[in-house]
Write an enzyme that holds these catalytic residues in place. Structure first.
Site, PDB file in Angstrom:
ATOM      1  N   GLY A  33       0.816  -1.212   0.000  1.00 43.95           N
ATOM      2  CA  GLY A  33       0.000   0.000   0.000  1.00 43.95           C
ATOM      3  C   GLY A  33       0.842   1.250   0.000  1.00 43.95           C
ATOM      4  CG  ASN A  34      -0.548   4.620  -1.506  1.00 42.45           C
ATOM      5  OD1 ASN A  34      -1.193   5.500  -0.949  1.00 42.45           O
ATOM      6  ND2 ASN A  34      -1.063   3.875  -2.474  1.00 42.45           N
ATOM      7  NE  ARG A  35       5.343   6.774   4.312  1.00 41.61           N
ATOM      8  CZ  ARG A  35       5.519   6.311   5.541  1.00 41.61           C
ATOM      9  NH1 ARG A  35       4.608   6.533   6.472  1.00 41.61           N
ATOM     10  NH2 ARG A  35       6.605   5.634   5.853  1.00 41.61           N
ATOM     11  CB  SER A  36      -2.883   8.246  -0.319  1.00 45.47           C
ATOM     12  OG  SER A  36      -3.886   9.202  -0.548  1.00 45.47           O
ATOM     13  CB  ALA A 100      -1.757   7.302  -3.778  1.00 49.00           C
TER      14      ALA A 100
END
Ligand code: CTP
Ligand code: CA
Length: 225
Positions: A33-36, A100
Protein backbone atom coordinates in the site's frame (compact mmCIF):
# COMPACT_ATOMS: atom_id res chain seq x y z
CA UNK A 1 -17.08 22.73 8.97
CA UNK A 2 -19.88 24.29 6.95
CA UNK A 3 -18.79 25.29 3.49
CA UNK A 4 -20.49 28.45 2.35
CA UNK A 5 -19.83 31.51 0.25
CA UNK A 6 -18.86 29.52 -2.81
CA UNK A 7 -20.10 30.08 -6.35
CA UNK A 8 -22.61 27.44 -7.54
CA UNK A 9 -20.60 27.13 -10.73
CA UNK A 10 -20.70 23.31 -10.75
CA UNK A 11 -24.50 23.09 -10.44
CA UNK A 12 -25.88 20.30 -12.62
CA UNK A 13 -22.37 18.90 -13.25
CA UNK A 14 -21.52 15.25 -12.59
CA UNK A 15 -18.15 14.90 -10.93
CA UNK A 16 -16.23 11.70 -10.12
CA UNK A 17 -13.36 11.87 -7.63
CA UNK A 18 -11.05 9.06 -6.54
CA UNK A 19 -9.39 9.39 -3.15
CA UNK A 20 -7.11 7.48 -0.81
CA UNK A 21 -4.65 4.79 -1.79
CA UNK A 22 -5.09 1.35 -3.29
CA UNK A 23 -3.92 -1.84 -1.58
CA UNK A 24 -2.73 -4.95 -3.37
CA UNK A 25 -3.16 -8.18 -1.47
CA UNK A 26 -0.17 -10.46 -0.90
CA UNK A 27 -2.17 -12.96 1.17
CA UNK A 28 -5.36 -12.71 3.30
CA UNK A 29 -3.64 -10.53 5.93
CA UNK A 30 -0.97 -8.53 4.05
CA UNK A 31 -0.89 -5.97 1.30
CA UNK A 32 1.29 -3.51 -0.60
CA UNK A 33 0.00 0.00 0.00
CA UNK A 34 0.92 3.65 0.29
CA UNK A 35 0.62 6.59 2.67
CA UNK A 36 -2.29 8.45 1.08
CA UNK A 37 -4.81 9.61 3.73
CA UNK A 38 -7.57 10.65 1.32
CA UNK A 39 -7.72 14.17 2.81
CA UNK A 40 -7.17 15.98 -0.52
CA UNK A 41 -9.74 13.84 -2.34
CA UNK A 42 -12.30 14.37 0.43
CA UNK A 43 -11.66 18.14 0.35
CA UNK A 44 -12.32 18.01 -3.41
CA UNK A 45 -15.59 16.15 -2.78
CA UNK A 46 -16.80 18.60 -0.09
CA UNK A 47 -15.96 21.69 -2.13
CA UNK A 48 -17.46 20.29 -5.36
CA UNK A 49 -20.70 19.50 -3.51
CA UNK A 50 -20.68 23.02 -2.01
CA UNK A 51 -20.34 24.42 -5.54
CA UNK A 52 -23.41 22.47 -6.65
CA UNK A 53 -21.92 19.35 -8.26
CA UNK A 54 -23.38 15.85 -8.12
CA UNK A 55 -20.42 14.01 -6.60
CA UNK A 56 -19.42 10.34 -6.76
CA UNK A 57 -16.45 9.68 -4.49
CA UNK A 58 -14.51 6.45 -5.06
CA UNK A 59 -12.65 5.95 -1.79
CA UNK A 60 -9.77 3.49 -1.46
CA UNK A 61 -8.99 2.58 2.15
CA UNK A 62 -9.86 5.96 3.65
CA UNK A 63 -10.57 6.31 7.40
CA UNK A 64 -12.71 9.45 7.09
CA UNK A 65 -16.48 9.98 7.45
CA UNK A 66 -18.49 10.20 4.22
CA UNK A 67 -18.64 13.82 3.01
CA UNK A 68 -22.14 15.29 3.06
CA UNK A 69 -23.86 15.22 -0.30
CA UNK A 70 -21.54 12.72 -2.01
CA UNK A 71 -22.25 9.16 -3.13
CA UNK A 72 -19.38 7.11 -1.74
CA UNK A 73 -18.14 3.87 -3.34
CA UNK A 74 -15.56 2.08 -1.20
CA UNK A 75 -12.86 0.01 -2.88
CA UNK A 76 -9.61 -1.67 -1.89
CA UNK A 77 -7.50 -2.73 -4.89
CA UNK A 78 -6.52 -0.94 -8.08
CA UNK A 79 -8.71 -3.35 -10.09
CA UNK A 80 -11.73 -2.38 -7.93
CA UNK A 81 -10.90 1.34 -8.15
CA UNK A 82 -10.54 1.11 -11.93
CA UNK A 83 -13.90 -0.65 -12.29
CA UNK A 84 -15.69 1.88 -10.06
CA UNK A 85 -14.11 4.96 -11.70
CA UNK A 86 -14.65 3.77 -15.28
CA UNK A 87 -18.29 2.89 -14.50
CA UNK A 88 -18.99 6.24 -12.80
CA UNK A 89 -17.11 8.25 -15.44
CA UNK A 90 -19.58 7.38 -18.21
CA UNK A 91 -21.69 10.53 -18.50
CA UNK A 92 -19.55 12.47 -15.99
CA UNK A 93 -18.50 16.04 -16.80
CA UNK A 94 -15.34 15.83 -14.71
CA UNK A 95 -13.12 13.00 -13.41
CA UNK A 96 -10.45 13.77 -10.81
CA UNK A 97 -7.89 11.07 -9.99
CA UNK A 98 -6.71 12.17 -6.55
CA UNK A 99 -6.13 8.58 -5.40
CA UNK A 100 -2.62 7.21 -5.03
CA UNK A 101 -2.79 4.14 -7.26
CA UNK A 102 -0.36 1.27 -6.64
CA UNK A 103 1.87 1.02 -9.70
CA UNK A 104 2.46 -2.69 -9.14
CA UNK A 105 0.64 -5.65 -7.63
CA UNK A 106 1.79 -9.13 -6.65
CA UNK A 107 1.47 -11.46 -9.66
CA UNK A 108 -0.33 -13.97 -7.46
CA UNK A 109 -2.30 -13.70 -4.23
CA UNK A 110 -1.85 -16.54 -1.77
CA UNK A 111 -5.20 -17.89 -0.50
CA UNK A 112 -3.63 -18.85 2.80
CA UNK A 113 -1.43 -16.83 5.09
CA UNK A 114 2.22 -17.13 4.12
CA UNK A 115 4.08 -18.70 7.05
CA UNK A 116 7.50 -17.64 8.23
CA UNK A 117 8.54 -21.28 8.25
CA UNK A 118 7.53 -21.94 4.60
CA UNK A 119 10.44 -22.90 2.35
CA UNK A 120 12.97 -21.95 5.01
CA UNK A 121 13.06 -18.23 4.27
CA UNK A 122 11.34 -15.36 2.50
CA UNK A 123 10.31 -15.97 -1.09
CA UNK A 124 10.53 -12.98 -3.43
CA UNK A 125 7.20 -11.34 -4.27
CA UNK A 126 6.86 -11.07 -8.04
CA UNK A 127 5.16 -7.88 -9.14
CA UNK A 128 3.24 -6.99 -12.30
CA UNK A 129 2.30 -3.50 -13.50
CA UNK A 130 -1.21 -2.19 -12.86
CA UNK A 131 -3.27 -0.53 -15.61
CA UNK A 132 -2.95 3.26 -15.75
CA UNK A 133 -6.50 4.45 -15.05
CA UNK A 134 -5.80 8.15 -15.69
CA UNK A 135 -4.23 7.40 -19.07
CA UNK A 136 -7.26 5.25 -19.96
CA UNK A 137 -9.59 8.11 -19.01
CA UNK A 138 -7.54 10.57 -21.03
CA UNK A 139 -7.46 8.28 -24.07
CA UNK A 140 -11.20 7.66 -24.17
CA UNK A 141 -13.19 10.57 -22.80
CA UNK A 142 -16.88 9.62 -22.59
CA UNK A 143 -17.69 13.03 -24.14
CA UNK A 144 -15.29 15.38 -25.98
CA UNK A 145 -15.86 18.07 -23.34
CA UNK A 146 -15.18 15.81 -20.34
CA UNK A 147 -12.50 17.35 -18.12
CA UNK A 148 -9.87 14.94 -16.75
CA UNK A 149 -7.70 15.93 -13.78
CA UNK A 150 -4.69 14.06 -12.44
CA UNK A 151 -2.51 14.48 -9.37
CA UNK A 152 1.20 13.88 -9.05
CA UNK A 153 3.69 14.04 -6.23
CA UNK A 154 7.13 14.79 -7.61
CA UNK A 155 10.35 15.31 -5.70
CA UNK A 156 12.78 16.21 -8.52
CA UNK A 157 12.49 18.30 -11.71
CA UNK A 158 8.93 18.99 -10.63
CA UNK A 159 7.80 21.07 -13.61
CA UNK A 160 9.53 19.05 -16.34
CA UNK A 161 8.33 15.73 -14.92
CA UNK A 162 4.86 17.17 -14.44
CA UNK A 163 4.57 18.52 -18.00
CA UNK A 164 5.72 15.18 -19.42
CA UNK A 165 3.16 13.36 -17.24
CA UNK A 166 0.34 15.73 -18.27
CA UNK A 167 1.06 15.03 -21.93
CA UNK A 168 1.61 11.29 -21.49
CA UNK A 169 -1.71 10.83 -19.66
CA UNK A 170 -3.70 13.10 -21.96
CA UNK A 171 -5.33 14.97 -19.08
CA UNK A 172 -6.50 18.59 -18.95
CA UNK A 173 -5.06 19.51 -15.56
CA UNK A 174 -2.29 17.96 -13.48
CA UNK A 175 -2.02 19.04 -9.85
CA UNK A 176 1.61 18.65 -8.84
CA UNK A 177 1.95 18.49 -5.06
CA UNK A 178 5.05 19.73 -3.40
CA UNK A 179 6.30 16.93 -1.17
CA UNK A 180 8.32 18.15 1.78
CA UNK A 181 8.45 18.62 5.54
CA UNK A 182 4.88 19.01 6.81
CA UNK A 183 3.39 18.91 3.34
CA UNK A 184 1.22 16.50 1.33
CA UNK A 185 0.87 13.07 2.98
CA UNK A 186 -1.48 13.02 5.96
CA UNK A 187 -1.33 16.77 6.57
CA UNK A 188 -4.16 19.32 6.55
CA UNK A 189 -2.14 21.72 4.41
CA UNK A 190 -0.94 21.40 0.86
CA UNK A 191 0.83 23.50 -1.77
CA UNK A 192 0.64 22.79 -5.46
CA UNK A 193 1.35 23.84 -9.00
CA UNK A 194 -1.52 23.12 -11.37
CA UNK A 195 -0.30 22.37 -14.89
CA UNK A 196 -2.85 23.27 -17.55
CA UNK A 197 -2.95 21.64 -21.02
CA UNK A 198 -2.50 24.46 -23.49
CA UNK A 199 -2.09 27.09 -20.77
CA UNK A 200 0.20 28.57 -18.16
CA UNK A 201 0.80 26.79 -14.81
CA UNK A 202 -1.12 28.13 -11.80
CA UNK A 203 0.59 28.29 -8.40
CA UNK A 204 -1.52 27.50 -5.33
CA UNK A 205 0.23 28.76 -2.19
CA UNK A 206 0.52 26.63 0.93
CA UNK A 207 -2.84 26.45 2.63
CA UNK A 208 -5.71 24.13 3.60
CA UNK A 209 -6.43 21.28 1.16
CA UNK A 210 -9.80 22.95 0.54
CA UNK A 211 -7.95 25.92 -1.01
CA UNK A 212 -6.14 23.60 -3.42
CA UNK A 213 -9.50 21.97 -4.16
CA UNK A 214 -11.18 25.32 -4.89
CA UNK A 215 -8.29 26.33 -7.17
CA UNK A 216 -8.83 23.08 -9.11
CA UNK A 217 -12.59 23.71 -9.39
CA UNK A 218 -11.95 27.30 -10.59
CA UNK A 219 -9.86 25.92 -13.47
CA UNK A 220 -12.33 23.09 -14.15
CA UNK A 221 -15.29 25.50 -14.23
CA UNK A 222 -13.42 27.73 -16.69
CA UNK A 223 -12.82 24.73 -19.00
CA UNK A 224 -16.44 23.58 -18.76
CA UNK A 225 -17.79 27.06 -19.57
N1 CTP B 1 -2.64 6.86 -11.81
C1 CTP B 1 -3.58 6.01 -12.35
N2 CTP B 1 -3.29 4.67 -12.52
C2 CTP B 1 -2.08 4.20 -12.18
C3 CTP B 1 -1.09 5.07 -11.64
C4 CTP B 1 -1.41 6.40 -11.47
O1 CTP B 1 -4.69 6.46 -12.67
N3 CTP B 1 -1.82 2.91 -12.36
C5 CTP B 1 -2.98 8.29 -11.68
C6 CTP B 1 -2.93 8.83 -10.25
O2 CTP B 1 -4.21 8.71 -9.65
C7 CTP B 1 -2.55 10.28 -10.47
C8 CTP B 1 -1.71 10.26 -11.73
O3 CTP B 1 -2.01 9.02 -12.39
O4 CTP B 1 -3.68 11.09 -10.72
C9 CTP B 1 -0.24 10.37 -11.55
O5 CTP B 1 0.21 9.36 -10.71
P1 CTP B 1 1.77 9.14 -10.56
O6 CTP B 1 2.01 8.01 -9.61
O7 CTP B 1 2.40 10.46 -10.29
O8 CTP B 1 2.13 8.73 -12.07
P2 CTP B 1 2.81 7.44 -12.68
O9 CTP B 1 2.41 7.42 -14.12
O10 CTP B 1 2.49 6.24 -11.89
O11 CTP B 1 4.35 7.78 -12.65
P3 CTP B 1 5.48 7.56 -11.49
O12 CTP B 1 6.48 6.67 -12.13
O13 CTP B 1 6.02 8.95 -11.24
O14 CTP B 1 4.83 6.95 -10.27
CA1 CA C 1 2.89 5.99 -9.64
Amino acid sequence: RVLSGRPRDLAGRKVVISAGGTREAIDPVRYIGNRSSGLQGYALARTAAARGAEVTLVAANVALPDPAGATVVRVESTAELREAVLTASGGADVVVMAAAVADFRPATRSDSKIKKSDAGGPEPIHLVTNPDILAELGARRSTPSQVIVGFAAETDDVLANGQAKLARKGCDLLVVNQVGPGLAFGTADNAATVLVAGGEPVEVPRGPKEDVADAVWDLVAARLA
